[in-house]
Scaffold this active site. Structure first.
Site, PDB file in Angstrom:
ATOM      1  N   CYS A  12      35.970 -13.379  -0.715  1.00 14.35           N
ATOM      2  CA  CYS A  12      34.584 -13.756  -1.048  1.00 14.35           C
ATOM      3  C   CYS A  12      34.379 -15.221  -0.646  1.00 14.35           C
ATOM      4  O   CYS A  12      35.329 -15.895  -0.231  1.00 14.35           O
ATOM      5  CB  CYS A  12      34.320 -13.556  -2.542  1.00 14.35           C
ATOM      6  SG  CYS A  12      35.154 -14.768  -3.601  1.00 14.35           S
ATOM      7  N   HIS A  47      40.530 -14.883  -9.090  1.00 15.95           N
ATOM      8  CA  HIS A  47      40.764 -13.914  -8.031  1.00 15.95           C
ATOM      9  C   HIS A  47      42.202 -14.099  -7.538  1.00 15.95           C
ATOM     10  O   HIS A  47      42.795 -15.175  -7.697  1.00 15.95           O
ATOM     11  CB  HIS A  47      39.778 -14.142  -6.882  1.00 15.95           C
ATOM     12  CG  HIS A  47      38.367 -13.702  -7.181  1.00 15.95           C
ATOM     13  ND1 HIS A  47      37.401 -13.596  -6.214  1.00 15.95           N
ATOM     14  CD2 HIS A  47      37.772 -13.333  -8.345  1.00 15.95           C
ATOM     15  CE1 HIS A  47      36.255 -13.190  -6.773  1.00 15.95           C
ATOM     16  NE2 HIS A  47      36.457 -13.033  -8.061  1.00 15.95           N
ATOM     17  N   CYS A  84      36.782 -17.662  -2.423  1.00 15.19           N
ATOM     18  CA  CYS A  84      38.183 -17.612  -1.985  1.00 15.19           C
ATOM     19  C   CYS A  84      38.345 -18.088  -0.549  1.00 15.19           C
ATOM     20  O   CYS A  84      39.345 -18.728  -0.216  1.00 15.19           O
ATOM     21  CB  CYS A  84      38.733 -16.202  -2.172  1.00 15.19           C
ATOM     22  SG  CYS A  84      38.898 -15.793  -3.930  1.00 15.19           S
ATOM     23  N   GLU A 136      43.488 -14.625  -4.639  1.00 17.57           N
ATOM     24  CA  GLU A 136      43.730 -15.719  -3.692  1.00 17.57           C
ATOM     25  C   GLU A 136      43.864 -17.062  -4.424  1.00 17.57           C
ATOM     26  O   GLU A 136      44.728 -17.882  -4.102  1.00 17.57           O
ATOM     27  CB  GLU A 136      42.581 -15.836  -2.678  1.00 17.57           C
ATOM     28  CG  GLU A 136      42.362 -14.615  -1.797  1.00 17.57           C
ATOM     29  CD  GLU A 136      41.320 -13.669  -2.381  1.00 17.57           C
ATOM     30  OE1 GLU A 136      41.375 -13.378  -3.605  1.00 17.57           O
ATOM     31  OE2 GLU A 136      40.467 -13.206  -1.627  1.00 17.57           O
TER      32      GLU A 136
END
Lengths: 151, 151
Positions: free
Chosen positions: B78, B48, B81, B50
């Protein structure tokens, strides 16, 4: 037990490199497809054993969904790693030592993240595999750290 | 706004590669030190925006603790993250679009993970920065996906 033994071997590699001793193994059809140990201190805040094992397994299977795969970790995953296990659609999480918690439920358990991460996918969770060995390795690491810090 | 604009630029790069359009930027002393976009489909479940931005920033600062750093993300993180943001000790999280939630609080918000991840560190959270642009980009992506799937 065999796969948690391998996860423990990985954790011991972390110990030798002065990292918190946590190891992880990912298994598909009774075969190990990825293994890794915690490398946080020497690289990135995200380089926990589970994240590194998931990256290896995704690379191997050329898929971000690790369908039919299980993960063995020596310590109950943190929020980041439990989120990663769900994002990777891992089927079963086996962990060794239980993470710290408090009686009032103020700390998120892997079970609660499993239930409330907002994904359709859920992971089956079994804790306490080779619990004594996994717990001892971590407590011994921090004990040694305290002794070394006093020297 | 400037940093979220850059995060949006990153998100658009993901869009072009048929990844869910999410971008992230890490800032220290008013300077961007890392930027990244979601690469999940083409690499790993953990890639992801992040996580990738945190990895870059840790590498740059040679420290897993990103003390004095802030992160700008186009979508509320999420569980994985948000856990990573806390593990990296990021000081302030600014996000654009709000993630899905339900009225009963059955889905963990970044705020709840912040409070209950079991770390001493807490991150200051500000949501809704350039919210319309961030939300539109994601809804447009999924709309296009549905149209393409019907062709």
């Amino acid at each position: 037990m065999e796969f948690m033994q391998e996860a423990l071997k990985q954790a011991k590699k972390a110990y030798k490199k002065d990292e918190v001793p946590i190891g992880a193994v990912i298994v598909k059809n009774d075969k190990m497809i990825a293994k890794a140990y915690n490398k946080r201190e020497h690289s990135s805040a995200t380089y926990h054993a589970e994240i590194l094992a998931i990256n290896k397994a995704c690379k191997k299977l050329k898929d971000f969904r690790l369908i039919g795969c299980d993960i063995y970790v020596t310590l109950e995953p943190c929020a980041m790693c439990m989120g990663a296990i769900l994002n990777a659609r891992l089927e079963h999480l086996y962990f060794g030592a239980y993470a710290k918690s408090d009686a009032k439920g103020n700390i998120l358990s892997s079970e609660e993240i499993n239930e409330r991460a907002g994904l359709n996918h859920k992971t089956v969770i079994t804790g306490g595999i080779l619990q004594n060995e996994c717990t001892l390795l971590i407590t011994d690491y921090f004990k040694q750290k305290r002794i070394n810090n006093k020297l």
